[in-house]
Design an enzyme around this catalytic site. Structure first.
Site, short mmCIF file in Angstrom:
data_model
loop_
_atom_site.label_atom_id
_atom_site.label_comp_id
_atom_site.label_asym_id
_atom_site.label_seq_id
_atom_site.Cartn_x
_atom_site.Cartn_y
_atom_site.Cartn_z
CG HIS A 27 42.07 33.24 37.79
ND1 HIS A 27 43.14 32.42 38.10
CD2 HIS A 27 41.43 33.48 38.95
CE1 HIS A 27 43.12 32.16 39.38
NE2 HIS A 27 42.11 32.79 39.93
CG HIS A 69 46.47 34.56 44.80
ND1 HIS A 69 46.85 33.59 45.70
CD2 HIS A 69 45.17 34.29 44.49
CE1 HIS A 69 45.85 32.76 45.92
NE2 HIS A 69 44.81 33.16 45.21
#
Ligand code: G3P
Ligand code: CA
Length: 311
Positions: A27, A69
């Site tokens: 991740h 992100h």
């Protein structure tokens, strides 16, 4: 019913009896150890044995997909110091307002929340020595490592906030697909997933690419009917672990609908309430629920756990 009984029986088995090998999806790279979405974090995830490495993607002013992100830059870079006055009225420095050349001048560090380390104990928050990679650069690193090590690590690309990009007049999915195709990711058999929270974007992608699609889910509606619906346009579902904990039967329903189930996010230093170890967390989702893969900030711990199951 058979699956439910099998799941109940597996709960009773000692480690080593789980049949499938779930995917270890790094991740944002090995983000527990190095600043997220940086090339060193990708290399570390690769070395720690990830099966897939995740890329969150947004566009620059000049339409280049970069790995970031947030829509904005100030949570992980020094943009506020380098480009004072370039924030919008809401105080955010949006990546889409900066050219790639400008973004290349930024230094990346550990994620901050309200000015402090979002995850105390991770990489020092005041060390800003890394850079924002483009999607192409990150792919080149992973493909280069695949060649030099003989590995076959895949990419797992998330289109962040397509509605925002559309409102900015961008053809976001097309810009991302162009990069993926340029690097040979085209079909359902390729080592690539495309993930998104936005259903309309996934339905658009279904009609424009053969690449496997994953519906991210951060609401409580984890029903069998929802699984059937998602299976109409995607190959996988990525629910948040918090809601999946309360509705574990969704895993069976989704798998029976033909979906892979890849929940997020597994963090050794941010365990859900009531879970007292990372191993217990993995036991709950991998051994008991039998998910098909997990998004994790700790690829090393997760790799070790998954490998221990198949011994
Ligand atoms: O893409 C899976 C997971 O990463 C979704 O949450 O906010 O970390 O992108 P987020
Ligand atoms: Ca993501």
């Amino acid at each position: 019913m058979i699956r439910i009984l099998a799941t109940m029986m597996l709960c009773l088995l000692p480690a080593g009896h789980v049949l499938a090998q779930p995917l270890v999806i790094a991740h944002r790279g090995a983000s527990a150890y190095l600043p997220e979405h940086t090339l060193p974090a990708v290399a570390m995830a690769y070395a720690q044995g990830a099966d897939y490495i995740e890329q969150d993607v947004v566009l620059t002013r000049d339409d280049v997909p970069i790995v970031l992100h947030d829509l904005y830059l100030e949570t992980t870079t020094d943009v506020a110091e380098r480009f004072p006055g370039r924030a919008r009225d809401d105080g955010h420095y949006y990546a889409i307002d900066f050219s790639l050349a400008e973004i290349r001048t930024l230094r990346v560090g550990e994620r901050r929340k309200n000015g402090e380390a979002a995850f105390p104990g991770r990489f020092p928050v005041d060390v800003n020595i890394l850079r924002v990679p483009t999607l192409a650069e990150e792919i080149e690193l992973i493909q280069g490592l695949n060649q030099s090590t003989g590995g076959d690590v895949g990419i797992y690309v998330e289109l962040k906030q397509p509605g925002f990009h559309a409102a900015e007049g961008r053809s976001f999915p097309a810009s991302v697909l162009q990069i993926l195709y340029a690097y040979g990711y085209r079909g359902a058999d390729d080592r690539v997933f495309l993930q998104c929270f936005d259903e309309a974007t996934l339905r658009f992608l279904k009609d424009h690419t053969e690449i496997r699609l994953v519906q991210l889910i951060e609401d409580k509606a984890l029903t069998a009917a929802r699984a059937q619906q998602i299976a109409g346009y995607a190959q996988g579902a990525g629910p948040w672990i918090g809601f999946l904990t309360d509705q574990p039967e969704f895993v069976v329903a989704a798998q029976e609908a033909g979906l892979l189930v890849h929940p997020f996010t597994f963090r050794a230093d941010a365990l859900p309430r009531g879970v007292n170890s990372y191993r217990a967390l993995l036991d709950r989702f991998i051994r008991n629920m039998q998910v098909d893969g997990v998004f994790t900030d700790n690829p090393d711990l997760t790799r070790r756990y998954v490998d221990s199951l198949s011994r």
